[in-house]
Motif scaffolding. Structure first.
Motif, short mmCIF file in Angstrom:
data_model
loop_
_atom_site.label_atom_id
_atom_site.label_comp_id
_atom_site.label_asym_id
_atom_site.label_seq_id
_atom_site.Cartn_x
_atom_site.Cartn_y
_atom_site.Cartn_z
N ILE A 153 64.93 22.77 -48.10
CA ILE A 153 65.78 21.92 -48.97
C ILE A 153 64.94 20.53 -48.82
CG2 ILE A 153 67.75 20.76 -49.66
CD1 ILE A 153 69.19 23.41 -48.62
N GLN A 154 64.38 20.26 -50.01
CA GLN A 154 63.64 18.80 -49.99
C GLN A 154 64.49 17.49 -49.81
OE1 GLN A 154 60.36 18.72 -49.49
NE2 GLN A 154 60.40 21.10 -49.51
N PRO A 155 64.04 16.33 -49.00
CA PRO A 155 64.93 15.44 -49.24
C PRO A 155 64.84 14.59 -50.70
CG PRO A 155 62.53 14.95 -48.47
CD PRO A 155 62.77 16.31 -48.55
N SER A 156 65.85 13.70 -50.83
CA SER A 156 65.85 12.87 -51.95
C SER A 156 64.80 12.18 -52.26
CB SER A 156 67.07 12.13 -52.21
OG SER A 156 66.73 11.19 -51.39
N VAL A 157 64.43 11.81 -53.40
CA VAL A 157 63.24 10.75 -53.93
C VAL A 157 63.60 9.81 -53.51
CG1 VAL A 157 62.21 9.75 -55.84
CG2 VAL A 157 62.82 11.99 -56.22
N GLU A 158 64.57 9.17 -53.16
CA GLU A 158 65.23 7.74 -52.73
C GLU A 158 64.61 7.73 -51.20
OE1 GLU A 158 67.73 8.58 -56.01
OE2 GLU A 158 67.15 9.62 -54.41
N TRP A 159 65.01 8.80 -50.69
CA TRP A 159 64.78 9.04 -49.06
C TRP A 159 62.93 8.99 -48.78
CZ3 TRP A 159 61.71 11.89 -45.72
CH2 TRP A 159 62.10 11.64 -44.47
N TRP A 160 62.62 9.81 -49.89
CA TRP A 160 61.01 9.94 -49.81
C TRP A 160 60.41 8.53 -49.91
CZ3 TRP A 160 56.57 9.52 -52.75
CH2 TRP A 160 55.71 10.44 -52.58
N LEU A 161 60.76 7.75 -50.67
CA LEU A 161 60.36 6.36 -51.04
C LEU A 161 60.46 5.52 -49.83
CD1 LEU A 161 61.34 6.00 -54.84
CD2 LEU A 161 58.98 6.00 -53.78
N ASN A 162 61.74 5.61 -49.42
CA ASN A 162 62.07 4.84 -48.23
C ASN A 162 61.27 5.10 -47.07
OD1 ASN A 162 63.80 2.91 -46.91
ND2 ASN A 162 65.01 4.36 -45.96
N ALA A 163 60.91 6.54 -46.90
CA ALA A 163 59.87 6.70 -45.81
C ALA A 163 58.75 6.10 -45.75
CB ALA A 163 59.93 8.30 -45.74
N PHE A 164 58.16 5.74 -47.15
CA PHE A 164 56.87 5.14 -47.15
C PHE A 164 57.15 3.68 -46.83
CE2 PHE A 164 55.85 9.05 -49.16
CZ PHE A 164 54.46 9.22 -48.85
N ASN A 165 58.14 3.14 -47.12
CA ASN A 165 58.55 1.88 -47.02
C ASN A 165 58.79 1.35 -45.75
OD1 ASN A 165 59.22 -0.79 -48.35
ND2 ASN A 165 61.40 -0.32 -47.49
N PRO B 132 69.57 14.96 -58.86
CA PRO B 132 70.13 13.80 -59.30
C PRO B 132 69.34 13.03 -59.71
CG PRO B 132 71.35 14.98 -57.45
CD PRO B 132 69.81 15.43 -57.44
N PHE B 133 68.24 12.44 -58.90
CA PHE B 133 67.18 11.32 -59.29
C PHE B 133 66.50 11.62 -60.77
CE2 PHE B 133 63.19 9.57 -59.94
CZ PHE B 133 63.39 8.28 -59.68
N ILE B 134 66.32 12.90 -60.95
CA ILE B 134 65.63 13.29 -62.19
C ILE B 134 66.66 13.11 -63.57
CG2 ILE B 134 64.74 15.19 -63.71
CD1 ILE B 134 63.36 16.24 -61.25
N GLU B 135 67.86 13.58 -63.15
CA GLU B 135 69.02 13.63 -64.38
C GLU B 135 69.44 12.04 -64.56
OE1 GLU B 135 71.84 16.38 -62.77
OE2 GLU B 135 70.94 18.13 -63.55
N HIS B 136 69.25 11.35 -63.58
CA HIS B 136 70.03 9.86 -63.86
C HIS B 136 69.02 8.94 -64.18
CE1 HIS B 136 72.31 6.36 -62.99
NE2 HIS B 136 71.19 5.68 -62.39
N GLU C 124 69.30 0.63 -54.28
CA GLU C 124 70.46 0.87 -55.05
C GLU C 124 71.31 2.20 -54.47
OE1 GLU C 124 68.85 1.70 -58.86
OE2 GLU C 124 68.59 -0.49 -59.44
N THR C 125 70.42 3.11 -53.62
CA THR C 125 71.20 4.23 -53.15
C THR C 125 71.26 4.34 -51.37
OG1 THR C 125 68.86 5.31 -53.05
CG2 THR C 125 70.26 5.60 -54.93
N GLN C 126 70.50 3.32 -50.93
CA GLN C 126 70.77 3.18 -49.29
C GLN C 126 70.73 4.50 -48.57
OE1 GLN C 126 71.02 0.19 -47.66
NE2 GLN C 126 70.67 -0.74 -49.52
#
Length: 364
Positions: free
Chosen positions: A263-275, A80-84, A209-211
């Protein structure tokens, strides 16, 4: 096949920067699919049939179809991140692209110039467009990933001719400058990884934007190739610093783990993990880059099999050799793995200015 969060965010970041400059950007996506060549299929299927039904071995007759289906499942939260966020054109081969469809072609970045990592290396020197006129050819931070020359003599000859057609060429690792000079006869510049062209707030905006759901710990462990030594070091750091370890990616070895666990986490979750992490332990190049972008203390175990030059180059760029270890045994609890904030910020600012100047000149 690994899920490449860094590669996805490279495409996103470079697209954002080019769009801000007024360009209409499309990512040409030539996805890899497991397949059997037509000449090989009859023998392969016969052998698999024999092993499965005669020798009673756990064999998949149509293994390529299974692998492709499983990869789609593994990617279901990322797609979904890629497509959006990334405008794509999917092709089976780059030769489908025709002259006149684009004013400029940009190639880069993560190990796109490393033959073991791509099927046809000449494609990434824009061989399909070698006869085109009135098109800008640009290599932005193209990466070899290694200090060794891995091209065959034939590949070297072809690519040395193709790189001379580029209007502007840059590499990501400082060692790439020497490789281009010594083997391709080309003079190139070093440019920062595309993900560095955006700042931490740009990535935090994606998260806000995705929380996404908050991570379950504060010691981020991002291992592409987990070992007992790395896991033991994570436990040690957690114990010494009073932290709770958690994984940034799901395991990828299909022979050891069920599909649901991969099954991998979302890109948004992955970024939040670093944050949200307080400390980062990794063997990943891009995890190290995002640790730097988010200004987090980190230790990276250099992943030599995946290309050590990437790690040594970024360590020199930011002058943080202490954060990159050759093995978990080199970890020192008395060492300060905090980043030099002001120097990191100044280096990032300087690198972004250089990149902006390079891109503006390349398109002029």
């Amino acid at each position: 096949m690994d899920v490449n969060f860094g590669g996805i965010l490279q495409a996103y970041a470079l697209q954002q920067v080019l769009q801000e400059k007024g360009h209409d950007v499309t990512l040409i996506d030539c996805p890899y699919h497991w397949h059997l060549p037509a000449w090989k299929a009859p023998l392969a299927y016969s052998w698999r049939f024999f092993r499965k039904y005669v020798l009673r071995k756990p064999v998949y007759i149509r293994n390529e179809r299974r692998l492709n289906s499983e990869f789609d499942a593994v990617m279901q939260r990322i797609t979904p991140f890629i497509e959006h966020n990334i405008r794509r054109r999917i092709v089976r081969r780059f030769s489908e692209i025709k002259e006149g469809e684009y004013d400029a072609l940009v190639v880069g970045s993560d190990q796109v110039w490393r033959p073991p990592f791509v099927e046809r290396i000449a494609d990434y020197y824009l061989n399909f467009a070698s006869g085109w006129k009135d098109v800008h050819r640009i290599a932005y931070a193209a990466s070899f990933g290694t200090e060794k020359w891995e091209y065959t003599p034939e590949e070297t000859a072809v690519c040395s001719d193709l790189i001379r057609l580029f209007d502007a060429a840059s590499v990501r690792e400082d060692s790439g400058i020497e490789l281009c000079r010594n083997h391709l006869g080309a003079k190139v510049q070093q440019m920062p990884d595309p993900v560095m062209l955006l700042n931490a707030d740009d990535y935090r905006q994606i998260v806000s934007e995705t929380q996404p759901e908050a991570p379950s710990g504060n010691l981020l462990c991002c291992f592409l190739d987990a070992t007992e030594e790395k896991t033991a070091l994570a436990s040690r750091i957690a114990r010494e610093q009073g932290l709770t370890p958690f994984a940034a990616v799901a395991p990828v070895d299909g022979n050891k783990y069920p599909l649901e666990a991969r099954i991998q986490p979302s890109v948004e979750w992955w970024l939040n993990a670093f944050n949200s992490a307080r400390f980062i332990l990794t063997d990943s190049y891009h995890a190290s880059v995002f640790a730097i972008l988010f200004d987090k203390p980190f230790v990276c175990i250099i992943n030599k099999e995946r290309g050590a030059a990437r790690f040594s180059s970024i360590a020199r760029l930011f002058d943080i050799p202490q954060n990159f270890l050759n093995s978990p045994k080199e970890y020192n609890a008395n060492c300060d793995y905090e980043l030099p904030h002001e120097r990191i910020a100044a280096t990032l600012s300087e690198q972004r200015k250089r990149a902006q100047s390079f891109l503006e000149s390349a398109f002029s």
